[in-house]
Design a protein around this motif. Structure first.
Motif, PDB file in Angstrom:
ATOM      1  N   ALA A 198      41.060  40.069  29.587  1.00  0.00           N
ATOM      2  CA  ALA A 198      41.808  41.072  30.369  1.00  0.00           C
ATOM      3  C   ALA A 198      40.756  41.908  31.091  1.00  0.00           C
ATOM      4  CB  ALA A 198      42.675  41.949  29.476  1.00  0.00           C
ATOM      5  N   GLU A 199      41.243  42.860  31.888  1.00  0.00           N
ATOM      6  CA  GLU A 199      40.328  43.726  32.624  1.00  0.00           C
ATOM      7  C   GLU A 199      39.344  44.393  31.661  1.00  0.00           C
ATOM      8  OE1 GLU A 199      42.499  46.492  35.168  1.00  0.00           O
ATOM      9  OE2 GLU A 199      40.906  47.917  34.686  1.00  0.00           O
TER      10      GLU A 199
ATOM     11  N   ASN B  18      49.789  48.185  31.544  1.00  0.00           N
ATOM     12  CA  ASN B  18      50.513  47.230  32.379  1.00  0.00           C
ATOM     13  C   ASN B  18      50.289  45.815  31.847  1.00  0.00           C
ATOM     14  OD1 ASN B  18      48.126  45.970  33.649  1.00  0.00           O
ATOM     15  ND2 ASN B  18      47.824  48.005  34.518  1.00  0.00           N
ATOM     16  N   LYS B  19      51.000  44.837  32.429  1.00  0.00           N
ATOM     17  CA  LYS B  19      50.990  43.477  31.876  1.00  0.00           C
ATOM     18  C   LYS B  19      49.595  42.843  31.904  1.00  0.00           C
ATOM     19  CE  LYS B  19      52.773  40.983  35.980  1.00  0.00           C
ATOM     20  NZ  LYS B  19      51.547  40.941  36.732  1.00  0.00           N
ATOM     21  N   ASP B  20      48.760  43.237  32.867  1.00  0.00           N
ATOM     22  CA  ASP B  20      47.430  42.651  32.971  1.00  0.00           C
ATOM     23  C   ASP B  20      46.508  43.078  31.823  1.00  0.00           C
ATOM     24  OD1 ASP B  20      48.209  41.401  35.298  1.00  0.00           O
ATOM     25  OD2 ASP B  20      47.599  43.104  36.554  1.00  0.00           O
TER      26      ASP B  20
ATOM     27  N   THR C 179      55.412  48.169  28.139  1.00  0.00           N
ATOM     28  CA  THR C 179      54.339  48.560  29.068  1.00  0.00           C
ATOM     29  C   THR C 179      54.708  49.895  29.716  1.00  0.00           C
ATOM     30  OG1 THR C 179      55.375  47.146  30.743  1.00  0.00           O
ATOM     31  CG2 THR C 179      53.451  46.243  29.637  1.00  0.00           C
TER      32      THR C 179
ATOM     33  N   SER D 122      55.964  46.579  33.794  1.00  0.00           N
ATOM     34  CA  SER D 122      55.645  45.289  34.421  1.00  0.00           C
ATOM     35  C   SER D 122      55.894  44.112  33.477  1.00  0.00           C
ATOM     36  CB  SER D 122      54.199  45.270  34.934  1.00  0.00           C
ATOM     37  OG  SER D 122      53.304  45.706  33.936  1.00  0.00           O
TER      38      SER D 122
END
Ligand code: FES
Length: 244
Positions: free
Chosen positions: A11-12, A135-137, A156, A160
């Motif tokens: 993920a990020e 969020n989903k990311d 979330t 999202s």
């Protein structure tokens, strides 16, 4: 020296690494952590063990880039080595067949609650997992968490994916609908763990959280991980990391 045998960005700013550490892999249990140092001048940081493969002799760590050391760690790749890994440290999660166990993981806490979910599942619990992120990311380990959960819910902040809102709303809904919950485990940012504890307290639902203060030695000597539990001083590294 401890070899990195796998690295993935999940993920990020969030990375998964599998590291050869056969003795740690053979002994570790859910809820325990390692202290890790990249090189001689490096600082020591605690990271929860997210999983292990005993045949391969590896442990899995999942971390978010949050400071110099995690930034440096994120630049290493498969085939690189870490100088030190000490562990497994801390008390393992107390696992038994409680009945219905709700596991709440927020942000990076999803990776940290994952071994608890697996151990509760293996002990025969009806495991309900609630995972959440901004969020989903930023959601991680979804497949693994779902595989070991009888019920699997997502929240979330921006809606999202899953319900729009906080995991505490999902938990409150369950309680309002009369769901019998025998124990709750919450791992994530302190405000999340605090909110979950405050929510369950009036219902007398036993609630366990995993604290993650700054640590230096991880073995009870420096005192920097000191917290007050019931107004009594405790060291998270040797008395925890999980507390009621
Ligand atoms: Fe030093 Fe816990 S990290 S006493």
């Amino acid at each position: 020296m401890f070899k990195i045998v796998e690295k993935a960005k999940i993920a990020e700013s969030t990375f998964l690494m599998k590291i050869e550490a056969p003795m740690v892999a053979s002994k570790r249990k859910a809820g325990q952590f390692v202290m890790l140092r990249i090189d001689e001048p490096g600082e020591r940081i605690p990271l929860t063990i997210a999983g292990s493969e005993t045949v391969r002799g590896t442990i899995t760590i999942i971390f978010q880039v949050a400071g110099d050391t995690t930034r440096q760690l994120s630049t290493l790749n498969t085939g690189d080595y870490l100088l030190d890994i000490v562990g497994p440290l801390g008390h393992p999660t107390h696992i038994e067949n409680y009945g219905t166990a709700v596991c709440v993981g927020g942000g990076l806490g999803i990776a940290l609650v994952m071994p608890i979910v697996q151990a509760l599942h293996d002990a025969g619990n009806h495991v309900i997992s609630i995972i959440s992120a901004r969020n989903k990311d930023l959601l991680i380990c979804e497949k693994e968490m779902e595989a070991y959960s009888k019920e699997f819910l997502i929240a979330t902040d921006d809606g999202s994916k899953g319900i729009k809102g906080f995991p505490t709303q999902v938990l409150q809904d369950m309680i309002n609908k009369g769901k019998k919950i025998d124990i709750v485990f919450a791992v994530g940012p302190v405000p999340l763990m605090s909110a979950v504890s405050k929510l369950t307290k009036p219902y007398n639902i036993k609630t366990i959280v995993s604290l993650n203060p700054i640590m230096v030695d991880g073995t009870g000597m420096c005192g920097c991980c000191r917290v007050l539990i019931d107004n009594k001083p405790k060291f998270v590294c040797v008395d925890g990391p999980e507390f009621d």
